[in-house]
Write a protein that holds these residues in place. Structure first.
Motif, PDB file in Angstrom:
ATOM      1  N   HIS A  58       0.816  -1.223   0.000  1.00  0.00           N
ATOM      2  CA  HIS A  58       0.000   0.000   0.000  1.00  0.00           C
ATOM      3  C   HIS A  58       0.854   1.278   0.000  1.00  0.00           C
ATOM      4  N   VAL A  59       2.085   1.179  -0.482  1.00  0.00           N
ATOM      5  CA  VAL A  59       2.938   2.369  -0.494  1.00  0.00           C
ATOM      6  C   VAL A  59       2.432   3.427  -1.466  1.00  0.00           C
ATOM      7  N   THR A  60       1.619   3.032  -2.440  1.00  0.00           N
ATOM      8  CA  THR A  60       1.101   4.013  -3.399  1.00  0.00           C
ATOM      9  C   THR A  60       0.080   4.954  -2.765  1.00  0.00           C
ATOM     10  N   LYS A  61      -0.361   4.630  -1.565  1.00  0.00           N
ATOM     11  CA  LYS A  61      -1.344   5.472  -0.879  1.00  0.00           C
ATOM     12  C   LYS A  61      -0.690   6.550  -0.025  1.00  0.00           C
ATOM     13  N   VAL A  62       0.657   6.565  -0.030  1.00  0.00           N
ATOM     14  CA  VAL A  62       1.402   7.522   0.797  1.00  0.00           C
ATOM     15  C   VAL A  62       2.349   8.312  -0.100  1.00  0.00           C
ATOM     16  N   ALA A  63       2.356   9.627   0.066  1.00  0.00           N
ATOM     17  CA  ALA A  63       3.187  10.473  -0.795  1.00  0.00           C
ATOM     18  C   ALA A  63       4.673  10.227  -0.568  1.00  0.00           C
ATOM     19  N   ASP A  64       5.065  10.080   0.679  1.00  0.00           N
ATOM     20  CA  ASP A  64       6.477   9.869   1.013  1.00  0.00           C
ATOM     21  C   ASP A  64       6.536   8.773   2.074  1.00  0.00           C
ATOM     22  N   PRO A  65       6.489   7.503   1.656  1.00  0.00           N
ATOM     23  CA  PRO A  65       6.344   6.414   2.622  1.00  0.00           C
ATOM     24  C   PRO A  65       7.459   6.300   3.643  1.00  0.00           C
ATOM     25  N   SER A  66       8.656   6.778   3.315  1.00  0.00           N
ATOM     26  CA  SER A  66       9.761   6.692   4.279  1.00  0.00           C
ATOM     27  C   SER A  66       9.922   7.986   5.068  1.00  0.00           C
ATOM     28  N   GLY A  67       9.162   9.005   4.751  1.00  0.00           N
ATOM     29  CA  GLY A  67       9.250  10.284   5.451  1.00  0.00           C
ATOM     30  C   GLY A  67       8.784  10.164   6.891  1.00  0.00           C
ATOM     31  N   GLY A  68       9.437  10.894   7.771  1.00  0.00           N
ATOM     32  CA  GLY A  68       9.056  10.875   9.172  1.00  0.00           C
ATOM     33  C   GLY A  68       9.932   9.973  10.015  1.00  0.00           C
ATOM     34  N   SER A  69      10.665   9.082   9.377  1.00  0.00           N
ATOM     35  CA  SER A  69      11.620   8.250  10.105  1.00  0.00           C
ATOM     36  C   SER A  69      12.831   9.108  10.457  1.00  0.00           C
ATOM     37  N   TYR A  70      13.128   9.236  11.739  1.00  0.00           N
ATOM     38  CA  TYR A  70      14.274  10.055  12.138  1.00  0.00           C
ATOM     39  C   TYR A  70      15.558   9.547  11.478  1.00  0.00           C
ATOM     40  N   PHE A  71      15.681   8.221  11.379  1.00  0.00           N
ATOM     41  CA  PHE A  71      16.878   7.639  10.770  1.00  0.00           C
ATOM     42  C   PHE A  71      16.987   8.037   9.305  1.00  0.00           C
ATOM     43  N   ILE A  72      15.937   7.783   8.525  1.00  0.00           N
ATOM     44  CA  ILE A  72      16.017   8.043   7.086  1.00  0.00           C
ATOM     45  C   ILE A  72      16.085   9.540   6.794  1.00  0.00           C
ATOM     46  N   GLU A  73      15.361  10.323   7.545  1.00  0.00           N
ATOM     47  CA  GLU A  73      15.415  11.772   7.341  1.00  0.00           C
ATOM     48  C   GLU A  73      16.831  12.302   7.617  1.00  0.00           C
ATOM     49  N   THR A  74      17.448  11.822   8.691  1.00  0.00           N
ATOM     50  CA  THR A  74      18.808  12.265   9.018  1.00  0.00           C
ATOM     51  C   THR A  74      19.798  11.764   7.982  1.00  0.00           C
ATOM     52  N   LEU A  75      19.652  10.511   7.581  1.00  0.00           N
ATOM     53  CA  LEU A  75      20.545   9.941   6.570  1.00  0.00           C
ATOM     54  C   LEU A  75      20.416  10.688   5.247  1.00  0.00           C
ATOM     55  N   THR A  76      19.202  11.027   4.873  1.00  0.00           N
ATOM     56  CA  THR A  76      18.975  11.814   3.655  1.00  0.00           C
ATOM     57  C   THR A  76      19.699  13.146   3.742  1.00  0.00           C
TER      58      THR A  76
END
Length: 561
Positions: A324-342
């Protein structure tokens, strides 16, 4: 009353320092730094990421794809134009959503097949890679009616070729990171090189808008799951900064990011594991916001089957239907880890991009040899076991292996190649290899299991001796069995007890190693008495296996074919 108390109870909020103190206690004397992981990109991965750390970053990273979802763009693999059309139609009926043509293997086409392709292009997006200007497939663009060309979508990048008039939605200025990726580039380097090529392409166009409307990027996706998610997200942030550097007055133009599963970690050994790698890579590209994803079949290195092509396509279908990832604009957004890594990738990639520009651009950077250095570092990690390739350098299965090379893909550098070469070498030469076990099972089994797995990565099948009581029993057993190669597997104390006598009576044809590491004085003494060497954790497996092959092939190996 008890229920009311439970509902109104709260937990004391813990801060980072309290968490760290508890974590250190759980390490039982090991330093906190053992929880840190240094990546090839020069980024240190933390064991815990917090909102406070993210808020301290210099910029926002929430830049998402302009549309939800992605295009399933499975490559059609065929021997000629007729088979290509038939396979493509079948693929489209079964869930594929695009036409993907790789000109690495040029096909023969007739007028009817090209006309059919022209009709399909008007309905499905087309992506073309590794194609030269004289490829007959490109004639398909002349066969689409002029009035229908504006509806054709896709991305095509062919040197010294100009697309016919009317294809306003087909992008023709592409940056493909496939080669740089397989030559060793890490995520930071790929991002920086993509920007460098974009800058060079933009400078050659009359206006930036003209460039942006034709531009696209193609990234290979490796198995470092979270890093690859962050790589795609980081490029969108970098693209925004790149556009601002060109003083664009309009909103940042959206560009398509294409993803293809990397072959850097693919292996001919236990190829079913490639299915896991492909699924990992495809899912990370989707979570990162790729616009189109191509998944290579798990046996693409040696030759595909209808079944493997179906499995590759189904990887994306399962992701699309069940996550169901197509139902979310940014499925990995909001993760402190991924946001910081980005954010860290953005900062490092932009800095490197500016450095590459100062040194003279893309070709100047390639000439420095830094990609080759990174590639050698990656190979060293695989050889020593620091990086695992399941089924290749760990948990190797001694099954029949197909070593032929397919003409469907071209990749000169893969991390598994040295192990594949060793397996093929030992497949043609079969030294009889045994483990000399001493003492009780609990004493020798850990080392015997380790040696069995170590040698299996080179294609060497081992036999275990009965539990031996002393050196003389070992000498008698070796004389009776006449192996080519043997490894002593016992506790350190037991090993020291038997080695002197064993070496003095060792049959001449046997190459002998010992499992484990010993102090320099003892090691030198045993080697002077005829010991070949040692097998131990962290050792360069390629070097050791090559040494074994050289010794058993050099005259001592009675059973080598």
């Amino acid at each position: 009353m008890v229920i009311h108390t439970m509902k109104t109870s709260t937990f004391t909020e813990a801060d980072y320092d309290q968490w760290k103190e508890t974590a250190v206690q759980s390490l039982k004397g090991k330093p906190f730094e053992t929880l840190l992981t240094k990546t090839t990109e020069g980024i240190t991965l933390q064991p815990l990421y917090t909102q406070q750390e993210l808020e301290a970053r210099l910029h926002a990273v929430r830049v998402v794809n302009s549309t939800s979802g992605w295009v399933i763009a499975q490559q059609t693999l065929a021997e000629d134009g007729y088979q290509f059309v038939a396979s493509l139609k079948d693929s489209l009926e079964r869930g594929n959503e695009a036409i993907v043509y790789d000109g690495l293997k040029e096909l023969r086409w007739d007028d009817r097949q090209l006309d059919e392709m022209a009709e399909l292009m008007q309905e499905y997006p087309i992506f073309i890679t590794n194609t030269t200007a004289d490829d007959p497939f490109l004639q398909v663009f002349d066969r689409v009616p002029v009035e229908a060309r504006s509806a054709v979508k896709g991305a095509v990048s062919v040197k010294n070729w100009k697309i016919p008039h009317g294809y306003g939605q087909v992008r023709t200025l592409g940056v493909d990171m496939w080669d740089a990726h397989h030559q060793g580039a890490d995520a930071v380097t790929e991002l920086a090189l993509a920007l460098t090529k974009a800058s060079e392409l933009a400078s050659a166009q009359e206006t930036f808008r003209e460039f942006a409307d034709k531009f696209f990027v193609r990234f290979a996706v490796d198995t470092h799951f979270f890093m690859e998610i962050a790589k795609f997200r980081a490029f969108r942030v970098l693209w925004q900064a790149f556009c601002q550097a060109f003083d664009t007055d309009d909103d940042t133009p959206s560009i398509p990011l294409l993803a293809v599963t990397s072959l850097r970690s693919y292996s001919k050994l236990d190829p079913n594991v490639n299915l896991l790698r492909a699924g990992n890579e495809a899912f990370s590209a989707v979570l990162g916001g790729a616009d189109a994803v191509t998944v290579y079949p798990h046996d693409v290195l040696t030759g595909v089957t209808d079944h493997s092509v179906r499995l590759a396509r189904n990887i994306q279908l399962v992701i699309k239907e069940e996550t169901h990832v197509t139902k979310v604009a940014d499925p990995s957004g909001g993760s402190y880890f991924i946001e910081t890594l980005t954010s860290e990738l953005v900062e490092k990639a932009w800095s490197l991009f500016l450095g590459i520009d100062e040194m003279g651009g893309y070709d100047a950077y390639l000439a420095t040899g830094r990609l080759a250095e990174t590639l050698e570092s990656r190979k060293e990690e695989v050889a020593t076991g620091k990086k695992s390739l399941i089924g290749t350098n760990v948990y190797a299965e001694l099954t029949d292996t197909e070593f032929a090379n397919s003409d469907l893909v071209k990749v000169d550098e893969r991390l598994a190649i040295p192990f594949e070469q060793l397996r093929e070498r030992f497949a043609n030469a079969h030294p009889r290899s045994v483990l000399l076990t001493f003492g009780t099972l609990k004493d020798f089994k850990p080392r015997a299991d380790f040696v069995t797995g170590f040698l299996a990565t080179g294609g060497i099948r081992t036999e275990w001796s009965p539990a031996l009581a002393n050196a003389q029993e070992a000498v008698d057993w070796l004389a009776a069995e006449q192996p080519d190669y043997a490894v002593v597997c016992a506790s350190p104390a037991e090993t020291e007890l038997v080695m002197d006598e064993l070496l003095s009576k060792l049959p001449e044809q046997v190459v002998l190693d010992v499992a484990g590491k010993y102090d320099a004085a003892l090691s030198e003494k045993w080697q002077a008495a005829g010991l070949n060497g040692f097998l131990f954790t962290g050792q360069n497996k390629i070097d050791k296996l090559l040494e074994i092959a050289s010794k058993v092939e050099g005259g001592k190996g009675a059973h080598v074919e």
